[in-house]
Scaffold this active site. Structure first.
Site, short mmCIF file in Angstrom:
data_model
loop_
_atom_site.label_atom_id
_atom_site.label_comp_id
_atom_site.label_asym_id
_atom_site.label_seq_id
_atom_site.Cartn_x
_atom_site.Cartn_y
_atom_site.Cartn_z
N LYS A 189 0.86 -1.19 0.00
CA LYS A 189 0.00 0.00 0.00
C LYS A 189 0.89 1.24 0.00
O LYS A 189 1.69 1.44 0.91
CB LYS A 189 -0.91 0.00 1.23
CG LYS A 189 -1.71 1.29 1.43
CD LYS A 189 -2.42 1.28 2.78
CE LYS A 189 -3.09 2.62 3.06
NZ LYS A 189 -3.69 2.67 4.42
N ASP A 221 -2.43 11.00 2.77
CA ASP A 221 -3.80 10.56 3.05
C ASP A 221 -4.54 11.62 3.84
O ASP A 221 -4.33 11.79 5.04
CB ASP A 221 -3.77 9.24 3.84
CG ASP A 221 -5.16 8.69 4.08
OD1 ASP A 221 -6.10 9.13 3.39
OD2 ASP A 221 -5.30 7.81 4.94
N LYS A 223 -9.70 13.79 7.61
CA LYS A 223 -9.00 13.63 8.89
C LYS A 223 -7.73 14.47 8.85
O LYS A 223 -7.47 15.21 7.89
CB LYS A 223 -8.64 12.16 9.11
CG LYS A 223 -7.62 11.61 8.13
CD LYS A 223 -7.26 10.17 8.45
CE LYS A 223 -6.23 9.63 7.47
NZ LYS A 223 -5.93 8.21 7.73
N ASP A 281 -12.00 7.15 3.96
CA ASP A 281 -10.72 6.98 4.64
C ASP A 281 -10.32 5.51 4.78
O ASP A 281 -9.24 5.20 5.25
CB ASP A 281 -10.76 7.66 6.03
CG ASP A 281 -9.39 7.76 6.67
OD1 ASP A 281 -8.40 7.90 5.91
OD2 ASP A 281 -9.28 7.69 7.90
N GLU A 315 -9.41 3.59 2.43
CA GLU A 315 -8.99 3.47 1.03
C GLU A 315 -7.90 2.42 0.81
O GLU A 315 -7.75 1.88 -0.27
CB GLU A 315 -8.50 4.83 0.51
CG GLU A 315 -7.05 5.19 0.80
CD GLU A 315 -6.74 5.34 2.28
OE1 GLU A 315 -5.58 5.12 2.67
OE2 GLU A 315 -7.64 5.69 3.07
N ARG A 343 -7.57 -0.66 1.87
CA ARG A 343 -8.08 -2.00 1.54
C ARG A 343 -8.58 -2.05 0.10
O ARG A 343 -8.56 -3.10 -0.53
CB ARG A 343 -9.17 -2.39 2.52
CG ARG A 343 -10.41 -1.52 2.48
CD ARG A 343 -11.26 -1.63 3.72
NE ARG A 343 -10.57 -1.10 4.89
CZ ARG A 343 -11.10 -1.07 6.11
NH1 ARG A 343 -12.33 -1.55 6.31
NH2 ARG A 343 -10.43 -0.57 7.13
#
Length: 491
Positions: free
Chosen positions: A235, A240, A247, A312, A314, A316
């Site tokens: 990943k 992010d 967040k 959030d 994302e 997975r």
């Protein structure tokens, strides 16, 4: 560990080890580093004064020479190398200067732990560091004690050097640079091509609102005589925001991709014998007019549809496409995905142990063993899809991307989401590793994950820390159910 001033070379030295190991080191072995400032009488007095609980240190000569002891015992869930304590001792005991030395006294089996190098992160934007005229040089030397205290050969030293470089270089992701160094041309799918190749729902969908376009990148090592294909999927959410489920900033959500990149480099350099594919799912989860919205329904590379109830969650999504790509397009027999996936990982296994989930009980046991050997500690998560996967039930799609309840093994559920796209009846070996908390120490990366991987090679050091090492392979050969996979090793 002793932090010792070597007058002949003007080099401060730091000496570490368990107390019983330090006591096995003779004065003849260490006096060249200590004399004339430290006498044999001072050395013996310092050894007698050490009382590790769990660690202890003693100054041998002002701030130039220190002796430090690691815990004499550790629990069954810790590494015998006491890797985390070693990092702390190095940070606190080692003096300043541009030329320093650490002398580690340990058993040969504890040498692979990359704890020392973690005390020296490479990323810094402090103005003082850019003005520094000369670089700091750190030499690490070993005195091995116990039954296998024979001299180290160049192969072992090169293995340690490659692993140490990998841990430090995990602070950045430079796929093209690593490919050039190894003579490997990366395959890169990006922007609209991702959408056209049916990655539009996940990798493209997560990163389409960012200025820097998303990409799927693959590095491949295909040696002659390979009998199986192993794929690592990382990943790489390089920034992010949480998307529209916004967040605070996160700049370390690409730790899985970074660890896999540097592990790929280290293992290929050490002579990996089977096909190895490193797959990087790269995107920025950004906010913008085209960002994925809650309630959107995306079709993943597996063909399954997912209702987005949390933008959030994302990681997975991109990993699900990554593992299916590894299975369908790369024909991988063994797939490992690694990610900073859930905040719940810290609650489940803490900040020192990564969380491991796999469809194979044998591999679960082997990964925990490998963590103790390498110092990158691992602890298993519950694997029970029949009880937990209904957390993703959707009335309008095959599943949602986030759980209905926050108090039902959420780290396990996140892993199950990824595994569901391979299929819970997939015949290969799938291992999911959540490194959300071990991947960082404060504002710096730890390079966690690089040292966790052993390899199917002729390198004795890496085979020693392989999840399926010699002991497990013998057990597998006795078990008729597992006999057909006894050659499988997690890299």
């Amino acid at each position: 560990v002793a932090n010792v001033l070597n007058y002949s070379h003007g080099r401060p030295i730091n000496r570490h080890g368990q107390l019983n190991n330090l006591q096995q080191a003779t004065w003849t072995q260490v006096k060249g580093k200590l004399q004339p400032a430290v006498s044999v009488k001072i050395w013996q007095a310092a050894l007698s004064a050490l009382n590790p609980n769990p660690t202890d240190s003693c100054a041998l000569y002002l701030s130039h020479a220190d002796l430090a002891a690691l815990p004499s015992r550790v629990s069954r869930h810790n590494s015998t190398s006491s890797a985390h304590f070693l990092s702390r001792l190095v940070r606190t005991c080692l003096p300043g200067g541009t030329s320093r030395c650490i002398l580690m006294v340990c058993e040969r089996s504890d040498m692979f732990a990359c704890a020392i190098v973690r005390a020296f992160p490479i990323f810094s934007r402090r103005s003082a560091s850019s003005r520094r005229a000369e670089k700091t040089q750190l030499n690490v030397e070993f005195i091995t004690v116990g039954q296998e205290n024979r001299p180290l050969n160049l192969t072992v030293l090169q293995c340690l050097a490659n692993a140490a470089d990998g841990v430090r270089l995990a602070a950045r992701i430079e796929i093209k640079a690593v490919g050039t160094e190894l003579g490997v041309t990366p395959v890169i799918i990006r922007e609209e091509e991702l959408k056209q190749k049916v990655f539009g729902g996940t990798i493209y969908g997560v990163g389409k609102a960012a200025v820097n376009p998303p990409a799927l990148a693959v590095l491949s090592h295909k040696p002659d005589g390979a009998t199986q294909t192993i794929a690592w999927v990382g990943k790489g959410i390089v920034y992010d925001t949480g998307g529209l489920s916004i967040k605070g900033k996160v700049k370390r959500d690409c730790g899985g991709a970074a660890a896999i990149l540097e592990a790929f480099k280290a293992t290929v350099n050490q002579g990996f014998k089977d096909n190895l594919r490193a797959v990087f799912c790269l995107a920025e989860n950004a906010v913008g007019p085209t960002a994925t919205r809650p309630d959107d329904i995306h079709t993943l590379y597996s063909g399954k549809t997912v209702e987005i109830n949390n933008t959030d969650a994302e990681g997975r999504l991109v990993l699900s496409d990554g593992v299916v790509y590894a299975s369908k397009d790369l024909s991988a027999d063994i797939i490992l995905d690694m990610a900073t996936l859930t905040g719940a990982q810290g609650i489940s296994t803490g900040k020192y142990h990564c969380a491991v989930m796999t469809n194979s009980e044998q591999w679960e046991t082997a990964c925990v063993r490998a963590g103790r050997s390498s110092g990158d500690l691992a602890c298993p998560l519950v694997y029970c899809p029949e009880l937990h996967f209904n957390e993703f039930t959707s009335a309008v799609a095959d599943m949602k991307n986030s759980v209905a309840g926050r108090k039902n093994a959420t780290s396990s559920c996140a892993g199950l989401f990824i595994g569901s796209h391979l299929g819970f009846d997939w015949p290969g070996v799938w291992v999911h590793v959540d490194i959300a908390f071990p991947v960082h120490a404060g504002e710096h990366t730890t390079g966690f994950g690089v040292a966790l991987f052993g390899q199917a090679s002729d390198d004795p050091m890496l085979n020693q820390v392989s999840p399926l090492g010699a002991a497990t392979m013998k057990a597998a050969s006795r078990d008729p159910v597992e006999r057909n996979c006894k050659r499988r090793r997690l890299v």
